[in-house]
Design an enzyme around this catalytic site. Structure first.
Site, PDB file in Angstrom:
ATOM      1  N   THR A 107       1.209  -1.160   0.369  1.00  0.00           N
ATOM      2  CA  THR A 107      -0.166   0.399   0.395  1.00  0.00           C
ATOM      3  C   THR A 107       1.065   1.035   0.414  1.00  0.00           C
ATOM      4  O   THR A 107       1.919   1.152   0.267  1.00  0.00           O
ATOM      5  CB  THR A 107      -1.039   0.231   0.740  1.00  0.00           C
ATOM      6  OG1 THR A 107      -1.399   0.959   0.881  1.00  0.00           O
ATOM      7  CG2 THR A 107      -0.173  -0.030   2.932  1.00  0.00           C
ATOM      8  N   GLU A 152      -4.923  -2.672   4.395  1.00  0.00           N
ATOM      9  CA  GLU A 152      -4.411  -3.502   5.970  1.00  0.00           C
ATOM     10  C   GLU A 152      -5.637  -4.491   5.984  1.00  0.00           C
ATOM     11  O   GLU A 152      -4.999  -5.167   6.984  1.00  0.00           O
ATOM     12  CB  GLU A 152      -4.483  -2.302   6.567  1.00  0.00           C
ATOM     13  CG  GLU A 152      -3.228  -1.973   6.504  1.00  0.00           C
ATOM     14  CD  GLU A 152      -2.466  -0.349   5.861  1.00  0.00           C
ATOM     15  OE1 GLU A 152      -4.258  -0.107   4.706  1.00  0.00           O
ATOM     16  OE2 GLU A 152      -2.341   0.300   5.733  1.00  0.00           O
ATOM     17  N   LYS A 208      -6.039   9.713  -3.757  1.00  0.00           N
ATOM     18  CA  LYS A 208      -6.717   8.769  -4.190  1.00  0.00           C
ATOM     19  C   LYS A 208      -7.455   9.519  -5.499  1.00  0.00           C
ATOM     20  O   LYS A 208      -8.799   9.631  -5.335  1.00  0.00           O
ATOM     21  CB  LYS A 208      -7.879   8.391  -3.427  1.00  0.00           C
ATOM     22  CG  LYS A 208      -8.047   6.814  -3.796  1.00  0.00           C
ATOM     23  CD  LYS A 208      -8.797   5.447  -2.705  1.00  0.00           C
ATOM     24  CE  LYS A 208      -7.801   4.666  -2.626  1.00  0.00           C
ATOM     25  NZ  LYS A 208      -8.860   3.984  -2.108  1.00  0.00           N
ATOM     26  N   TRP A 233      -3.936   5.410  -4.844  1.00  0.00           N
ATOM     27  CA  TRP A 233      -2.944   6.272  -4.304  1.00  0.00           C
ATOM     28  C   TRP A 233      -1.494   7.351  -5.574  1.00  0.00           C
ATOM     29  O   TRP A 233      -1.179   6.738  -6.025  1.00  0.00           O
ATOM     30  CB  TRP A 233      -2.254   5.754  -3.177  1.00  0.00           C
ATOM     31  CG  TRP A 233      -3.284   5.143  -2.343  1.00  0.00           C
ATOM     32  CD1 TRP A 233      -3.605   3.995  -2.019  1.00  0.00           C
ATOM     33  CD2 TRP A 233      -4.010   5.904  -1.826  1.00  0.00           C
ATOM     34  NE1 TRP A 233      -4.194   4.257  -1.208  1.00  0.00           N
ATOM     35  CE2 TRP A 233      -5.110   5.319  -1.344  1.00  0.00           C
ATOM     36  CE3 TRP A 233      -4.836   7.931  -1.162  1.00  0.00           C
ATOM     37  CZ2 TRP A 233      -6.105   5.714   0.215  1.00  0.00           C
ATOM     38  CZ3 TRP A 233      -5.726   7.910  -0.718  1.00  0.00           C
ATOM     39  CH2 TRP A 233      -6.222   6.659   0.200  1.00  0.00           C
TER      40      TRP A 233
HETATM   41  P1  AMP Z   1      -6.507   1.057  -0.156  1.00  0.00           P
HETATM   42  O1  AMP Z   1      -4.924   0.577   0.749  1.00  0.00           O
HETATM   43  O2  AMP Z   1      -5.387   1.681  -1.154  1.00  0.00           O
HETATM   44  O3  AMP Z   1      -7.638   0.531  -0.251  1.00  0.00           O
HETATM   45  O4  AMP Z   1      -7.272   2.479   0.287  1.00  0.00           O
HETATM   46  C1  AMP Z   1      -7.772   2.600   1.839  1.00  0.00           C
HETATM   47  C2  AMP Z   1      -8.335   4.187   1.737  1.00  0.00           C
HETATM   48  O5  AMP Z   1      -8.988   4.094   1.366  1.00  0.00           O
HETATM   49  C3  AMP Z   1      -9.235   3.762   3.378  1.00  0.00           C
HETATM   50  O6  AMP Z   1      -8.452   3.877   4.606  1.00  0.00           O
HETATM   51  C4  AMP Z   1      -9.628   5.519   3.473  1.00  0.00           C
HETATM   52  O7  AMP Z   1      -9.639   6.203   3.130  1.00  0.00           O
HETATM   53  C5  AMP Z   1      -9.752   5.084   2.072  1.00  0.00           C
HETATM   54  N1  AMP Z   1     -11.831   4.470   1.101  1.00  0.00           N
HETATM   55  C6  AMP Z   1     -11.558   2.970   1.428  1.00  0.00           C
HETATM   56  N2  AMP Z   1     -12.763   2.927   1.073  1.00  0.00           N
HETATM   57  C7  AMP Z   1     -13.949   4.291   0.725  1.00  0.00           C
HETATM   58  C8  AMP Z   1     -14.494   4.489   0.582  1.00  0.00           C
HETATM   59  N3  AMP Z   1     -15.982   4.024   1.032  1.00  0.00           N
HETATM   60  N4  AMP Z   1     -14.988   6.514   1.610  1.00  0.00           N
HETATM   61  C9  AMP Z   1     -13.751   7.047   1.576  1.00  0.00           C
HETATM   62  N5  AMP Z   1     -12.657   6.415   1.088  1.00  0.00           N
HETATM   63  C10 AMP Z   1     -12.656   5.535   0.867  1.00  0.00           C
END
Ligand code: AMP
Length: 544
Positions: free
Chosen positions: A183, A327, A437, A442
């Site tokens: 990540t 995570e 994002k 990211w």
């Molecule tokens: P990732 O590890 O790339 O899946 O990113 C996870 C992060 O994406 C989370 O900690 C949030 O900050 C953001 N995120 C994931 N799902 C959502 C959602 N439904 N709405 C807003 N932010 C989200």
């Protein structure tokens, strides 16, 4: 045996598909046409691949990287490695070259399995891959490539003469790592996490529940989330376990490809980030496709605008909002209305449905305010979401300091600032991570800032996440120039400079020049202030 009850193994998800659903299909779209086979075929090819992995000399616990789209071959890797006690590392194909090199070296991948169209990317970084002993190209049978990758193997050749049965270990210790991925980090390079057999099996069971992804043998799933992105949200496992037909969109799928697959394969359920659904909406509205089979779309990874949910619902396709992260394998929250909330007027229902949702079973959560105490469940007080549970990882792979910072007290500190209401619905209000994002992937603002500040005319630079009508967020550079410098031509220079180091989709779409970057009381760059001022820069630009 082990000193606990029967271990939870990914192998049993595969065996179930072999034993009960051997006629059900796995379909992959390729540019030249659709590849179609059954779970019976999947099992036999996983066995062949397991033999091939033995022949490559891979030992227990060793890692293999995949650099691939969502295809049946990638699915075979999802099973052949874990089921033989090795680890599959799904490398993100969209990250900067430097990050690819870091993740492969950090994971110590011994082999890389690469899709044919992605070979040029690996050719560019191969000199810096320290542990890779060979490359396996995933191309159709008989196809040969001109490539500098060496030693080179062809996937289909490796499988060709292998047996169609394999004696998998009878039990694997359920704490054994099965897969891993990385990540983005706020500062520096991506951080790895390992997923165990136990975690994957429990996560699979949990997401299959009706109030989560609502899995069933009768459903047909379109797996839009990349398989290199947090296990494609767990769908490759949940489909196989339940015997649901799975449709894999293959290399570089366009919105039209997705619409065609939904129509032709009679897809009932799908999941992905808001950007994908925004793009698909245009296809739906074109009226060119019959999408009447589609019953439900799960949306997550970023918050979907309410207008998007409404637009889908106006076409009779309910959208369900979910939330999670790398995570957490990844699913943590799913937002479905409780039965008694369904009596509320639609307006009130949306108030709940746009929230990220209710906690999955078996997970524990705390929302911790600035005082260090848990916040009131009033839907207003803000706090950071902390998590623990059977599919929350314990730390980052070979990263002691980052693990201590984020998991030090036994809770995973998500960096997401949320509220929780009386009904238990959690809603994200902000995030402390300095990341942008964009379209579900990211971008590190800190890395861009450091690069911009290397420009000789730049005094200070900050990159913020600005809302964007299509990509959810896009980077916007806010730059203060040195005395005597003028903005003339600087925007282009900055973008050119960044283009040498970062993929094109990382580059800020715009640069705004300010006299000075605002500072907080302790002298740090005040990103909040800049977000207040410029957060809607792209939205306003679109509106003209
Ligand atoms: P990732 O590890 O790339 O899946 O990113 C996870 C992060 O994406 C989370 O900690 C949030 O900050 C953001 N995120 C994931 N799902 C959502 C959602 N439904 N709405 C807003 N932010 C989200």
């Amino acid at each position: 045996m082990f000193d606990y009850e029967f271990p939870l193994n990914i192998n049993d998800l595969l065996y179930r598909a072999r034993d009960l659903f051997s006629r059900k299909e796995v379909v992959t779209r390729f540019p030249g046409g659709v590849h179609r086979y059954t779970y019976g075929d999947l099992y036999r090819r996983v066995c062949r691949l397991a033999h091939a992995l033995d022949r490559l000399g891979l030992k227990k616990g060793e890692r293999v990287g995949s650099f691939a789209w969502n295809t049946h071959r990638h699915l075979e890797l999802y099973y052949a490695l874990p089921c033989t006690e090795r680890v599959l590392h799904t490398v993100n194909i969209r990250i900067p070259h430097e990050h690819i090199v870091h993740t492969v070296n950090k994971a110590r991948d011994r082999f890389l399995f690469v899709d044919e169209d992605l070979v040029p990317i690996i050719e560019r970084v191969k000199e810096r891959l320290e542990t890779v002993e060979g490359y396996v190209v995933m191309a159709p049978p008989g196809k040969r490539l001109q490539t500098s990758l060496s030693p080179l193997y062809y996937y289909e050749d490796l499988l060709e003469d292998q047996g169609e049965d394999y004696s998998f270990p009878e039990f694997i210790d359920e704490r054994t790592p099965a897969l891993m991925c990385f990540t983005s980090a706020t500062t520096g390079l991506p951080k790895g996490v390992e997923y165990t057999h136990r975690g994957v099996v429990l996560h699979t069971l949990a997401i299959s529940l009706p109030d989560a992804a609502n899995m069933s043998e009768r459903n047909t799933l379109l797996l839009v989330v990349p398989m290199f992105h947090v296990l494609c949200w767990g769908y490759p496992f949940a489909c196989t376990m339940t015997g649901a037909k799975q449709v894999l969109p293959g290399p570089q799928p366009t919105p039209a490809d997705l619409a065609r697959l939904i129509q032709d394969e009679k897809v009932t359920h799908t999941a992905g980030v808001p950007t994908v659904w925004l793009a698909l909406l245009e296809e739906i509205e074109s009226g060119k496709y019959d999408l009447s089979s589609l019953k439900e779309v799960l949306v997550g990874g970023s918050a979907p605008p309410r207008s998007l949910m409404e637009a889908y619902e106006s076409h009779g396709i309910p959208m369900v909002h979910a939330y999670g992260m790398t995570e957490a394998y990844p699913v943590v929250l799913v937002s479905r209305l409780k039965s008694y909330l369904m009596d509320l007027p639609p307006e009130e229902q949306y108030r709940f449905r746009v929230k990220q949702g209710l906690l999955m079973p078996l997970l524990r959560a705390k929302v911790v305010g600035e005082s260090g105490r848990e916040v009131a469940h009033d839907g207003r007080e803000l706090g950071e979401l902390w998590l623990r549970g059977p599919w929350i990882v314990k730390g980052y792979y070979r990263e002691e300091e980052k693990t201590r910072e984020t998991f030090g007290d036994g809770w995973y500190h998500t960096g997401d600032v949320v509220t929780i209401d009386q009904e238990g619905y959690i809603q994200i209000a902000d995030r402390t991570k300095d990341l942008i994002k964009s379209g579900g992937e990211w971008i590190s603002s800190v890395e861009l800032e450091n690069a911009i500040m290397a420009h000789p005319a730049v005094k200070e630079a900050v990159v913020i996440a600005a809302r964007h009508p299509k990509w959810d967020e896009r980077p916007l550079a806010c730059v203060a120039l040195k005395e005597g410098e003028t903005p003339q031509g600087k925007k282009e220079e900055i973008r050119e400079m960044l283009a040498r180091r970062f993929p094109s989709w990382w580059l800020p779409d715009d640069v705004v020049f300010v006299d000075e970057i605002p500072k907080t009381s302790v002298g740090k760059f005040d990103k909040k202030a800049l977000r207040r001022e410029f957060g809607d820069h792209y939205v306003r630009a679109r509106e003209g």
